[in-house]
Scaffold this motif. Structure first.
Motif, PDB file in Angstrom:
ATOM      1  N   GLU A  45      46.639  37.189  25.072  1.00  0.00           N
ATOM      2  CA  GLU A  45      45.708  38.316  24.992  1.00  0.00           C
ATOM      3  C   GLU A  45      46.355  39.590  25.530  1.00  0.00           C
ATOM      4  OE1 GLU A  45      42.396  36.919  27.194  1.00  0.00           O
ATOM      5  OE2 GLU A  45      41.581  35.683  25.548  1.00  0.00           O
ATOM      6  N   PHE A  46      47.122  39.466  26.599  1.00  0.00           N
ATOM      7  CA  PHE A  46      47.826  40.627  27.151  1.00  0.00           C
ATOM      8  C   PHE A  46      48.827  41.178  26.142  1.00  0.00           C
ATOM      9  CE2 PHE A  46      51.788  42.025  29.178  1.00  0.00           C
ATOM     10  CZ  PHE A  46      51.337  43.145  29.849  1.00  0.00           C
ATOM     11  N   ARG A  47      49.557  40.291  25.499  1.00  0.00           N
ATOM     12  CA  ARG A  47      50.557  40.720  24.506  1.00  0.00           C
ATOM     13  C   ARG A  47      49.905  41.447  23.334  1.00  0.00           C
ATOM     14  NH1 ARG A  47      52.257  38.055  20.025  1.00  0.00           N
ATOM     15  NH2 ARG A  47      51.206  36.148  20.706  1.00  0.00           N
ATOM     16  N   GLU A  48      48.808  40.899  22.846  1.00  0.00           N
ATOM     17  CA  GLU A  48      48.112  41.537  21.721  1.00  0.00           C
ATOM     18  C   GLU A  48      47.504  42.875  22.141  1.00  0.00           C
ATOM     19  OE1 GLU A  48      48.065  40.654  18.571  1.00  0.00           O
ATOM     20  OE2 GLU A  48      49.447  39.029  19.095  1.00  0.00           O
ATOM     21  N   LYS A  49      47.040  42.949  23.373  1.00  0.00           N
ATOM     22  CA  LYS A  49      46.475  44.208  23.865  1.00  0.00           C
ATOM     23  C   LYS A  49      47.540  45.298  23.911  1.00  0.00           C
ATOM     24  CE  LYS A  49      44.170  46.178  27.924  1.00  0.00           C
ATOM     25  NZ  LYS A  49      43.669  45.897  29.305  1.00  0.00           N
ATOM     26  N   ILE A  76      58.011  62.766  25.298  1.00  0.00           N
ATOM     27  CA  ILE A  76      57.963  62.556  26.755  1.00  0.00           C
ATOM     28  C   ILE A  76      56.764  61.687  27.129  1.00  0.00           C
ATOM     29  CG2 ILE A  76      57.622  63.718  28.967  1.00  0.00           C
ATOM     30  CD1 ILE A  76      59.259  66.068  27.846  1.00  0.00           C
ATOM     31  N   LYS A  77      55.603  61.988  26.522  1.00  0.00           N
ATOM     32  CA  LYS A  77      54.408  61.182  26.795  1.00  0.00           C
ATOM     33  C   LYS A  77      54.609  59.737  26.339  1.00  0.00           C
ATOM     34  CE  LYS A  77      51.125  65.029  26.346  1.00  0.00           C
ATOM     35  NZ  LYS A  77      49.983  65.559  25.552  1.00  0.00           N
ATOM     36  N   SER A  78      55.244  59.595  25.173  1.00  0.00           N
ATOM     37  CA  SER A  78      55.490  58.253  24.654  1.00  0.00           C
ATOM     38  C   SER A  78      56.426  57.472  25.566  1.00  0.00           C
ATOM     39  CB  SER A  78      56.083  58.330  23.248  1.00  0.00           C
ATOM     40  OG  SER A  78      55.192  58.958  22.352  1.00  0.00           O
ATOM     41  N   CYS A  79      57.479  58.131  26.043  1.00  0.00           N
ATOM     42  CA  CYS A  79      58.414  57.463  26.948  1.00  0.00           C
ATOM     43  C   CYS A  79      57.701  57.001  28.222  1.00  0.00           C
ATOM     44  CB  CYS A  79      59.571  58.398  27.301  1.00  0.00           C
ATOM     45  SG  CYS A  79      60.753  58.666  25.950  1.00  0.00           S
ATOM     46  N   GLU A  80      56.841  57.855  28.749  1.00  0.00           N
ATOM     47  CA  GLU A  80      56.091  57.488  29.946  1.00  0.00           C
ATOM     48  C   GLU A  80      55.141  56.321  29.663  1.00  0.00           C
ATOM     49  OE1 GLU A  80      54.261  61.161  30.942  1.00  0.00           O
ATOM     50  OE2 GLU A  80      55.974  61.914  32.102  1.00  0.00           O
ATOM     51  N   PHE A  81      54.496  56.384  28.504  1.00  0.00           N
ATOM     52  CA  PHE A  81      53.570  55.305  28.129  1.00  0.00           C
ATOM     53  C   PHE A  81      54.319  53.992  27.936  1.00  0.00           C
ATOM     54  CE2 PHE A  81      51.517  52.774  24.811  1.00  0.00           C
ATOM     55  CZ  PHE A  81      50.254  52.610  25.352  1.00  0.00           C
ATOM     56  N   GLU A  83      54.258  46.984  33.308  1.00  0.00           N
ATOM     57  CA  GLU A  83      53.133  46.045  33.298  1.00  0.00           C
ATOM     58  C   GLU A  83      53.536  44.703  32.694  1.00  0.00           C
ATOM     59  OE1 GLU A  83      48.431  45.994  31.889  1.00  0.00           O
ATOM     60  OE2 GLU A  83      49.836  47.441  31.033  1.00  0.00           O
ATOM     61  N   ARG A  84      54.330  44.755  31.646  1.00  0.00           N
ATOM     62  CA  ARG A  84      54.748  43.510  30.995  1.00  0.00           C
ATOM     63  C   ARG A  84      55.614  42.664  31.923  1.00  0.00           C
ATOM     64  NH1 ARG A  84      58.909  41.070  28.659  1.00  0.00           N
ATOM     65  NH2 ARG A  84      60.301  42.783  29.234  1.00  0.00           N
ATOM     66  N   ILE A  85      56.608  43.289  32.532  1.00  0.00           N
ATOM     67  CA  ILE A  85      57.494  42.549  33.434  1.00  0.00           C
ATOM     68  C   ILE A  85      56.692  41.948  34.586  1.00  0.00           C
ATOM     69  CG2 ILE A  85      59.407  42.758  35.052  1.00  0.00           C
ATOM     70  CD1 ILE A  85      60.589  44.896  33.204  1.00  0.00           C
ATOM     71  N   SER A  86      55.777  42.745  35.142  1.00  0.00           N
ATOM     72  CA  SER A  86      54.947  42.254  36.239  1.00  0.00           C
ATOM     73  C   SER A  86      54.080  41.078  35.792  1.00  0.00           C
ATOM     74  CB  SER A  86      54.073  43.386  36.776  1.00  0.00           C
ATOM     75  OG  SER A  86      53.195  42.923  37.785  1.00  0.00           O
ATOM     76  N   THR A  94      52.860  35.433  35.744  1.00  0.00           N
ATOM     77  CA  THR A  94      52.445  34.271  34.957  1.00  0.00           C
ATOM     78  C   THR A  94      53.334  33.074  35.249  1.00  0.00           C
ATOM     79  OG1 THR A  94      51.565  35.664  33.168  1.00  0.00           O
ATOM     80  CG2 THR A  94      52.116  33.384  32.617  1.00  0.00           C
ATOM     81  N   VAL A  95      54.641  33.302  35.263  1.00  0.00           N
ATOM     82  CA  VAL A  95      55.566  32.204  35.555  1.00  0.00           C
ATOM     83  C   VAL A  95      55.378  31.720  36.996  1.00  0.00           C
ATOM     84  CG1 VAL A  95      58.006  31.556  35.737  1.00  0.00           C
ATOM     85  CG2 VAL A  95      57.234  33.010  33.849  1.00  0.00           C
ATOM     86  N   TRP A  96      55.163  32.664  37.903  1.00  0.00           N
ATOM     87  CA  TRP A  96      54.941  32.317  39.316  1.00  0.00           C
ATOM     88  C   TRP A  96      53.691  31.436  39.440  1.00  0.00           C
ATOM     89  CZ3 TRP A  96      57.729  35.123  43.395  1.00  0.00           C
ATOM     90  CH2 TRP A  96      57.418  34.659  44.685  1.00  0.00           C
ATOM     91  N   THR A  97      52.622  31.858  38.784  1.00  0.00           N
ATOM     92  CA  THR A  97      51.374  31.083  38.808  1.00  0.00           C
ATOM     93  C   THR A  97      51.574  29.705  38.192  1.00  0.00           C
ATOM     94  OG1 THR A  97      50.064  33.113  38.651  1.00  0.00           O
ATOM     95  CG2 THR A  97      48.965  31.056  38.044  1.00  0.00           C
ATOM     96  N   HIS A  98      52.324  29.663  37.105  1.00  0.00           N
ATOM     97  CA  HIS A  98      52.604  28.388  36.440  1.00  0.00           C
ATOM     98  C   HIS A  98      53.315  27.422  37.390  1.00  0.00           C
ATOM     99  CE1 HIS A  98      53.659  25.536  33.338  1.00  0.00           C
ATOM    100  NE2 HIS A  98      54.950  25.717  33.561  1.00  0.00           N
ATOM    101  N   LEU A  99      54.296  27.936  38.108  1.00  0.00           N
ATOM    102  CA  LEU A  99      55.022  27.092  39.048  1.00  0.00           C
ATOM    103  C   LEU A  99      54.127  26.659  40.203  1.00  0.00           C
ATOM    104  CD1 LEU A  99      58.432  29.006  39.162  1.00  0.00           C
ATOM    105  CD2 LEU A  99      57.880  26.916  37.919  1.00  0.00           C
ATOM    106  N   ASN A 100      53.246  27.551  40.655  1.00  0.00           N
ATOM    107  CA  ASN A 100      52.297  27.179  41.709  1.00  0.00           C
ATOM    108  C   ASN A 100      51.385  26.046  41.236  1.00  0.00           C
ATOM    109  OD1 ASN A 100      53.285  29.025  43.527  1.00  0.00           O
ATOM    110  ND2 ASN A 100      51.728  30.564  43.116  1.00  0.00           N
ATOM    111  N   GLN A 101      50.985  26.111  39.976  1.00  0.00           N
ATOM    112  CA  GLN A 101      50.140  25.049  39.418  1.00  0.00           C
ATOM    113  C   GLN A 101      50.877  23.727  39.386  1.00  0.00           C
ATOM    114  OE1 GLN A 101      49.243  26.805  35.664  1.00  0.00           O
ATOM    115  NE2 GLN A 101      47.564  28.064  36.441  1.00  0.00           N
ATOM    116  N   LEU A 102      52.153  23.768  39.014  1.00  0.00           N
ATOM    117  CA  LEU A 102      52.945  22.532  38.993  1.00  0.00           C
ATOM    118  C   LEU A 102      53.139  21.985  40.404  1.00  0.00           C
ATOM    119  CD1 LEU A 102      55.688  23.463  36.365  1.00  0.00           C
ATOM    120  CD2 LEU A 102      53.542  22.266  35.993  1.00  0.00           C
ATOM    121  N   SER A 103      53.366  22.894  41.367  1.00  0.00           N
ATOM    122  CA  SER A 103      53.526  22.459  42.754  1.00  0.00           C
ATOM    123  C   SER A 103      52.226  21.862  43.279  1.00  0.00           C
ATOM    124  CB  SER A 103      53.951  23.648  43.631  1.00  0.00           C
ATOM    125  OG  SER A 103      55.223  24.134  43.245  1.00  0.00           O
ATOM    126  N   GLN A 104      51.108  22.500  42.946  1.00  0.00           N
ATOM    127  CA  GLN A 104      49.820  21.980  43.373  1.00  0.00           C
ATOM    128  C   GLN A 104      49.547  20.606  42.788  1.00  0.00           C
ATOM    129  OE1 GLN A 104      47.703  23.238  45.681  1.00  0.00           O
ATOM    130  NE2 GLN A 104      46.653  21.290  45.408  1.00  0.00           N
TER     131      GLN A 104
END
Length: 332
Positions: free
Chosen positions: A106-110, A209-214, A221-224, A229-239
């Motif tokens: 959903e994030f990717r499509e957004k 300039i606006k496009s570059c900033e956007f 946001e994507r990298i974060s 997501t990967v961090w949460t996934h690993l936490n789920q596996l650890s749990q």
């Protein structure tokens, strides 16, 4: 150290070049592809967890220690029960992973939808800029040619000022005037096109300039999001590992309560058959153990009873009767 940003590092000296913009778009597309790959990875992991859960659940239903008794039987029952609980926890993990993959999708499509408007606007400006630049360059060529024609007409008019007649001079003057007017007209067109080009350039600069900033904000946001997501996934596996270990710990605690001697005594008390072993089986020699046959008894002989006391007098005849015991024809 000064931070780098998109808007400061993707310019080109050629006004018609879009390589900087194209690099940004390519990077964003690669980022979307990474999101999709992580989605597929997590979905595949969810399928593995689900398959494992189903097989483990099926395994927990199989007979295991059915004939056991007492403390070991209780431990094995806990073992099967917790195996079933581990299977259910893996099924829950599969569902949770699918939910995380769905959120990433959903994030990717957004982000894709948000980029569409910006990309469409920039593509339109790029086309307009390219069209106006081409038009300005063509009008420049026309303007320069008209200027050369004007100069040539004026030079011809000046050279023939002393050698030509009045009619010819008027003709050259008219031609020079027409060339001047054409040059002025070409100058106006060229100047107008350059002005239009300047306006579209300013508009493009602002939007770029606006496009570059956007786009940079989207990439942040994507990298974060991918990292979290990967961090949460690993936490789920650890749990899941922690949950499984807690369930297995219950089995270990039950096994600690398994009393070997108690189980031995329980079985003895339940199934005992006696406390005396059988006597030894003796060796019997066929010949030495053979006994002499018992003596045969002669058949019984019926004897006559002794004669009755003689009651007759001397000389009397004695008669025997058939009914008399011991009567025999042989005797008589």
């Amino acid at each position: 150290m000064r931070e780098l940003h998109f808007k400061d590092n993707f310019w080109n000296t050629d006004i018609t070049c879009t390589s900087g913009y194209d690099n940004i778009i390519q990077h964003l597309n690669d980022g979307r592809r990474t999101c999709k790959e992580i989605e597929d990875f997590m979905k595949a992991r969810a399928n593995i967890e689900e398959k494992y859960a189903k097989e483990l659940l099926s395994l927990s239903k199989k007979v295991c220690g059915h004939n056991e008794m007492n403390t070991l039987k209780r431990s094995l029952d806990v073992f099967k029960l917790q195996t079933e609980n581990v299977a259910l926890s893996h099924q829950q993990l599969a569902n949770t992973i699918r939910e995380e993959a769905k959120r990433l999708e959903e994030f990717r499509e957004k982000q894709k939808e948000a980029r569409k408007k910006i990309e469409h606007q920039m593509d339109t400006l790029h086309k307009q800029r390219a069209t106006l630049y081409k038009k300005a360059m063509e009008s420049k060529k026309t303007y320069e040619q008209k200027c050369r024609d004007k100069e040539e007409a004026e030079q011809n008019m000046n050279r023939s000022a002393t050698t030509s007649n009045t009619k010819q001079q008027e003709k050259l003057f008219l031609k020079a005037q027409q060339a001047k007017n054409s040059a002025e007209e070409a100058d106006n067109i060229y100047n107008s096109n350059v002005g239009s080009m300047g306006k579209i350039r300013e508009e493009w600069l602002n939007e770029y300039i606006k496009s570059c900033e956007f786009f940079e904000n989207q990439e942040v946001e994507r990298i974060s999001t991918v990292r979290n997501t990967v961090w949460t996934h690993l936490n789920q596996l650890s749990q899941q590992c922690v949950t499984s270990d807690e369930l297995y710990e219950d089995v270990r605690k039950s096994l600690e309560q398994c009393n070997i001697q108690e189980d031995i005594e329980h079985f003895i008390n339940l199934r005992r058959t006696g406390d005396k072993p059988p006597a030894p089986v003796p060796y019997e020699n066929f010949y030495s153990n053979q006994r002499a046959p018992p003596p045969r008894q002669p058949p019984p002989v019926n004897r006559r009873a002794p004669p009755l006391p003689d009651s007759n007098t001397a000389g009397d005849v004695v008669y025997s009767t058939v009914t008399e015991p011991g009567y025999s024809v042989i005797r008589y």
